[in-house]
Motif scaffolding. Sequence first.
Motif, short mmCIF file in Angstrom:
data_model
loop_
_atom_site.label_atom_id
_atom_site.label_comp_id
_atom_site.label_asym_id
_atom_site.label_seq_id
_atom_site.Cartn_x
_atom_site.Cartn_y
_atom_site.Cartn_z
N VAL A 72 7.95 7.06 4.07
CA VAL A 72 7.18 6.01 3.38
C VAL A 72 7.48 5.65 2.20
O VAL A 72 7.46 4.75 1.95
CB VAL A 72 5.69 6.78 3.69
N GLN A 73 7.89 7.07 1.41
CA GLN A 73 8.38 6.52 0.29
C GLN A 73 10.09 5.43 0.29
O GLN A 73 10.05 4.50 -0.73
CB GLN A 73 9.57 7.97 0.30
N ARG A 76 8.19 2.56 0.05
CA ARG A 76 7.94 1.94 -0.76
C ARG A 76 8.91 1.24 -2.02
O ARG A 76 9.06 0.56 -1.88
CB ARG A 76 6.93 2.42 -1.18
N ASP A 77 10.29 1.72 -1.72
CA ASP A 77 11.21 1.79 -2.60
C ASP A 77 11.80 0.00 -1.99
O ASP A 77 12.19 -0.31 -3.49
CB ASP A 77 11.59 2.58 -2.82
N ALA A 79 10.50 -1.89 -0.94
CA ALA A 79 9.16 -3.30 -0.60
C ALA A 79 9.19 -3.36 -3.01
O ALA A 79 8.85 -4.73 -2.74
CB ALA A 79 8.05 -3.15 -0.47
N GLU A 80 9.20 -2.43 -2.95
CA GLU A 80 9.77 -2.53 -5.05
C GLU A 80 10.43 -3.39 -4.98
O GLU A 80 10.47 -4.17 -5.89
CB GLU A 80 9.65 -0.93 -5.70
N ARG A 83 9.95 -7.12 -4.33
CA ARG A 83 9.11 -8.05 -5.29
C ARG A 83 9.99 -7.99 -6.59
O ARG A 83 9.02 -9.26 -6.90
CB ARG A 83 8.00 -6.42 -5.75
N ALA A 107 5.06 -4.09 4.44
CA ALA A 107 3.47 -3.87 3.81
C ALA A 107 3.05 -3.19 5.39
O ALA A 107 2.71 -2.27 5.91
CB ALA A 107 2.92 -4.59 3.11
N GLN A 110 4.53 0.65 6.25
CA GLN A 110 4.74 1.10 5.48
C GLN A 110 2.88 1.82 6.13
O GLN A 110 2.59 2.72 6.07
CB GLN A 110 4.66 0.86 4.48
N GLU A 114 2.33 5.37 7.23
CA GLU A 114 1.21 5.88 6.09
C GLU A 114 0.12 6.46 7.41
O GLU A 114 -0.28 7.38 6.96
CB GLU A 114 0.62 5.23 5.61
#
Length: 245
Positions: A72-73, A76-77, A79-80, A83, A107, A110, A114
Motif C-alpha cells: 500500500v505504501q 501511495r508513494d 501516487a504522491e 500528483r 487510486a 490502493q 487496502e
Amino acid sequence: MKADPTRQLRLLELQSLDTTLTQLNHRAKSLPEHAEIASLRTALEELDSAVVRTSTERGDLQREVRKADNDVQLVRDRAERDRKRLEAGVGSAKDLQGLQHELESLARRQAVLEDAELEVMERAETAESAAEQAQEQHMQTEQRLAELQSRREALIADLESQRAEVASGRAELVEAVGADLVALYDRIRAHSGTAAAALVRRSCGGCNMELGAVELGRIAEADDDEVLRCEDCGRILVRTPESGV
C-alpha cells in the motif's frame, strides 16, 4: 506345629496391620490425583502443539500484514510523486493526461490493496487472540499440574509415614509371634489374602462358615497352644473368649 495362645492372638493383630498396609498401598495407587495428573499431562501436550501452531500462524500473518502495508505504501508513494508532477504542470498535455490516468489507476489499486490489508489485519488479530489464549491455557494448565503434583507428593508422603509406622509395629509383632508361625501365616496369606481368623460363635471369621459339631468337638479337645485350621478356607483359626467352644 505348636504355638502358645498369646502368639496366636497376636496373629489377629498382625492380620489387622497387614490389612491396613494393603489399604494404604491401595490408597497410594488409587489417589484421584494420579488420573488428574495424567489427564493434565495429555492436555499439556496438546496445548504445546496449539501454542506452536497459533504462534506460527500469528507470525505468518504478521509478515503478511507488513507486506500488505508495504504494498500500500509503495502505491501511495507512487501516487504522491505523480500528483506532485501533475500539480507542477511539467510536460506535454499528453504526459499530464497520462499522469492523471495513472493516478486514477493507482487510486483503484490502493483501494484494492487496502481492502486486502484490512482483511489480513483482521486475520492477524484473530490469530493473535488465539495465540494468547493458547498460551494462557498452557500457563494455567502448568500451574494446575504443579499444584496437583505438589498435593500428590504431600499425600504420598503422609501415606508413606503411616506405612512406616504400621510396618514398624508389624516387625515387632512378627518377632513376638515367631518365625515358624509367621511362615505359615505368610504362606496362607499369599494364597488367600488373609491368613488368620477368629473363631467367633462357632463360625470362622474368615469365610463365615459355621463349623460342624465334629470339628467343634475336636477344637474343644485340642490343646490351648495347638494351631488350628479352618477346614473350609484353610485359615488359621484363633480361639477367643467368644469362640463358643
